[in-house]
Write a protein that holds these residues in place. Structure first.
Motif, short mmCIF file in Angstrom:
data_model
loop_
_atom_site.label_atom_id
_atom_site.label_comp_id
_atom_site.label_asym_id
_atom_site.label_seq_id
_atom_site.Cartn_x
_atom_site.Cartn_y
_atom_site.Cartn_z
N SER A 62 35.82 24.08 87.73
CA SER A 62 35.94 24.88 86.59
C SER A 62 36.84 25.68 86.50
O SER A 62 37.81 25.89 85.54
CB SER A 62 34.49 25.51 86.42
OG SER A 62 34.53 26.08 85.13
N TYR A 63 37.24 26.47 87.48
CA TYR A 63 38.43 27.33 87.34
C TYR A 63 39.48 26.78 87.89
O TYR A 63 40.74 27.44 87.09
CB TYR A 63 38.08 28.69 88.29
CG TYR A 63 37.16 29.81 87.61
CD1 TYR A 63 37.78 30.77 86.92
CD2 TYR A 63 35.72 30.09 87.98
CE1 TYR A 63 37.06 31.89 86.20
CE2 TYR A 63 35.07 31.09 87.14
CZ TYR A 63 35.80 31.79 86.61
OH TYR A 63 35.12 33.09 85.90
N ASP A 65 40.32 23.96 86.69
CA ASP A 65 40.91 23.60 85.25
C ASP A 65 41.44 24.60 84.75
O ASP A 65 42.31 24.69 83.76
CB ASP A 65 39.83 22.94 84.71
CG ASP A 65 40.14 22.00 83.32
OD1 ASP A 65 41.30 21.66 83.51
OD2 ASP A 65 39.65 22.23 82.31
N THR A 66 40.78 25.77 84.46
CA THR A 66 41.14 27.13 83.51
C THR A 66 42.43 27.62 84.03
O THR A 66 43.39 27.86 83.17
CB THR A 66 40.07 28.45 83.64
OG1 THR A 66 38.67 27.72 83.30
CG2 THR A 66 40.52 29.37 83.18
N GLU A 69 45.21 25.19 83.03
CA GLU A 69 45.40 25.27 81.73
C GLU A 69 46.27 26.62 81.60
O GLU A 69 46.99 26.71 80.26
CB GLU A 69 44.22 25.28 80.84
CG GLU A 69 43.95 23.69 81.04
CD GLU A 69 42.37 23.56 80.25
OE1 GLU A 69 41.76 24.71 79.95
OE2 GLU A 69 41.94 22.32 80.12
N ARG A 70 45.84 27.61 82.10
CA ARG A 70 46.66 28.93 81.84
C ARG A 70 48.15 28.60 82.32
O ARG A 70 48.82 29.25 81.55
CB ARG A 70 46.13 30.06 82.79
CG ARG A 70 46.87 31.41 82.34
CD ARG A 70 46.54 31.93 81.05
NE ARG A 70 47.68 32.84 80.97
CZ ARG A 70 47.99 33.35 79.85
NH1 ARG A 70 47.51 32.88 78.79
NH2 ARG A 70 48.68 34.60 79.73
N SER A 133 46.20 36.29 82.61
CA SER A 133 45.90 35.65 83.81
C SER A 133 45.09 36.49 84.96
O SER A 133 44.34 35.89 85.40
CB SER A 133 47.28 35.10 84.73
OG SER A 133 48.02 34.18 83.75
N VAL A 136 41.52 36.00 84.12
CA VAL A 136 41.16 34.98 84.54
C VAL A 136 40.62 34.89 86.15
O VAL A 136 39.63 34.71 86.59
CB VAL A 136 42.01 33.78 84.43
CG1 VAL A 136 41.62 32.35 85.14
CG2 VAL A 136 42.03 33.30 82.82
#
Length: 159
Positions: A62-63, A65-66, A69-70, A133, A136
């Motif tokens: 999950s992270y 992907d995050t 995308e960032r 960033s 996140v």
């Protein structure tokens, strides 16, 4: 040439992109290591550790992907290719074949500790380059620290 324009200052994009790429490699490899262990674990604690490994995989994927995308959001294409992971990983790889439950716990304690250590360095860097960033990475690191604590609790206590 970039197809994406960002509000992150140009001078900060390079340092932030390096941080995000390192985090992406760590997370993708962590998910692969945990899944490999998930498939090959044996021992009396099979079921509980088997399920715990899936939680690590879910967090890492999950992270990842995050994080990817960032990176794209600030105008830098992320690189999650297998060849890139093989070249850039800093995580110890599990041995081939069946893995005893105690060995899996030790593998995950070490993999998570190294990843968390590098995440703290990345948090520091992004505090100076890109606070979004950094945010996140803060959320991610809290989750990784929780997994690390849980795997440490699986280790035999010293007598």
């Amino acid at each position: 040439m970039t197809a994406v324009h960002t509000q992150v200052p140009e001078a900060a994009v390079k340092a932030t992109a390096e941080v995000l790429q390192g985090a992406l490699v760590d997370l993708l490899d962590l998910s692969l290591i945990a899944k490999q262990a998930h498939w090959n674990i044996l021992g009396p604690r099979f079921r509980s550790i088997h399920l715990q490994l899936d939680e690590v995989v879910a967090t890492a994927r999950s992270y990842a992907d995050t994080i990817a995308e960032r990176s794209a959001t600030i105008g830098v294409p992320p690189d999650g290719r297998a060849a890139t992971l093989a070249r850039q990983t800093r995580l110890a790889q599990p041995p081939e074949g069946w893995l005893k439950d105690d060995a899996v716990v030790e593998l995950l304690v070490e993999a998570l500790a190294g990843t968390i250590r590098r995440m703290h360095e990345r948090i520091h860097t992004t505090g100076e380059t890109d606070l979004v960033s950094q945010d996140v990475l803060l959320g991610l690191t809290a989750q990784l620290e929780k997994h690390h604590w849980m795997f440490q609790a699986e280790q035999p206590t010293p007598r």
